[in-house]
Structure formats: C-alpha cells, structure tokens
Design a protein around this motif. Structure first.
Motif, PDB file in Angstrom:
ATOM      1  N   UNK A  75       0.789  -1.228   0.000  1.00  0.00           N
ATOM      2  CA  UNK A  75       0.000   0.000   0.000  1.00  0.00           C
ATOM      3  C   UNK A  75       0.825   1.285   0.000  1.00  0.00           C
ATOM      4  N   UNK A  76       1.871   1.329   0.775  1.00  0.00           N
ATOM      5  CA  UNK A  76       2.638   2.568   0.917  1.00  0.00           C
ATOM      6  C   UNK A  76       4.006   2.503   0.244  1.00  0.00           C
ATOM      7  N   UNK A  77       4.172   1.593  -0.694  1.00  0.00           N
ATOM      8  CA  UNK A  77       5.441   1.471  -1.398  1.00  0.00           C
ATOM      9  C   UNK A  77       5.582   2.648  -2.368  1.00  0.00           C
ATOM     10  N   UNK A  78       6.474   3.562  -2.002  1.00  0.00           N
ATOM     11  CA  UNK A  78       6.600   4.803  -2.790  1.00  0.00           C
ATOM     12  C   UNK A  78       7.072   4.551  -4.213  1.00  0.00           C
ATOM     13  N   UNK A  79       7.784   3.469  -4.429  1.00  0.00           N
ATOM     14  CA  UNK A  79       8.273   3.171  -5.776  1.00  0.00           C
ATOM     15  C   UNK A  79       7.132   2.684  -6.671  1.00  0.00           C
ATOM     16  N   UNK A  80       6.246   1.867  -6.125  1.00  0.00           N
ATOM     17  CA  UNK A  80       5.075   1.442  -6.888  1.00  0.00           C
ATOM     18  C   UNK A  80       4.159   2.641  -7.124  1.00  0.00           C
TER      19      UNK A  80
END
Length: 144
Positions: A75-80
């Motif tokens: 949910x909070x994966x900045x790269x995704x």
C-alpha cells in the motif's frame, strides 16, 4: 536481482517477462518485482513497434490494473506509487484522460498521511508539476 527493466528498455519484453517469472518461482514476489512488472507493461505500451494507439491504451490500462493490484499488497510502497503516477501520465498523453493519474496522486496523498515520509511529499510535488506542464502543453496545442 536480474535487470528486468534493462531488458524492457531494449525491447526484449518476452525475455524480461520470462526472467520475472523465473525470479518469482525461485523467490517470493515482492514490491520490487511488482513494480518491474508494471514498468515492463508500460514500456511495452510506449515502445512496441507497429501497434495501434488503441492497443497502446489497452496495454496502459493493463499496467494500471497491475499497479492497483500491487498497491493492494504494498500500500505505501513509494516506488510502486511513483510508477503508478508514470502510468497515469503516459495514459494522459495518449488519451487526454486524467483519471488514472488522479487516482495515482490520490493514493500518494493517502500514503503520505499514513507514512509521514518526506520522499512521498516530494513525489507528490514532482508529479503534480509534471502533470501541470502536460496540461499546459495540451491547452497550447488546442489553442494554437
């Protein structure tokens, strides 16, 4: 980790997909692999030779679905999240439809409120500026 994006950048989409499948078979899928799959799909939409605009749009819609699915797990994966914004920008370039970008930037804002990560705040500013420039260019083309 194998260089999946390098293969995609060279137009070796099938080989990159095979490498990803092998990696997923040997290791547990993770955020990075999910992101590479999204990037590969987006690169296919952008760089494939001889396909129609409608096909490019459909492939970008597939990349959007991959991003949404990845964000369900990470949910909070900045790269995704960043890659999802890239998909939204490419979709806008092809369709002048901002719904994917708007969803992506909203998910970035939600992650910012949960994670308090200054990198996410910077990404929001970066992508809002980038998108504003695209909109300005589109308006100039229409008015010009």
């Amino acid at each position: 980790m194998a260089d999946f994006t390098g293969l995609g950048n060279l137009g070796h989409f099938e080989k990159a997909e095979t490498e990803i499948k092998l990696y997923e078979h040997d290791f547990r899928p993770d955020g990075a692999i999910s992101r590479f799959k999204i990037i590969l799909t987006m690169e296919r939409a952008i760089k494939s030779h001889g396909i129609m605009k409608e096909d490019r749009i459909k492939i970008l819609e597939m990349a959007k679905e991959q991003a949404v699915a990845a964000l369900y797990h990470f949910q909070d994966n900045k790269h995704i999240l960043r890659t999802y914004c890239d998909v939204g920008i490419e979709y806008y370039k092809k369709t002048a439809n901002n719904t994917i970008f708007n969803d992506a930037i909203q998910k970035l804002r939600e992650a910012e409120s949960r994670a308090y990560d200054p990198d996410i705040t910077e990404l929001i500013v970066k992508y809002e500026r980038k998108f504003a420039l695209l909109e300005t260019d589109a308006i100039e083309i229409v008015e010009g």
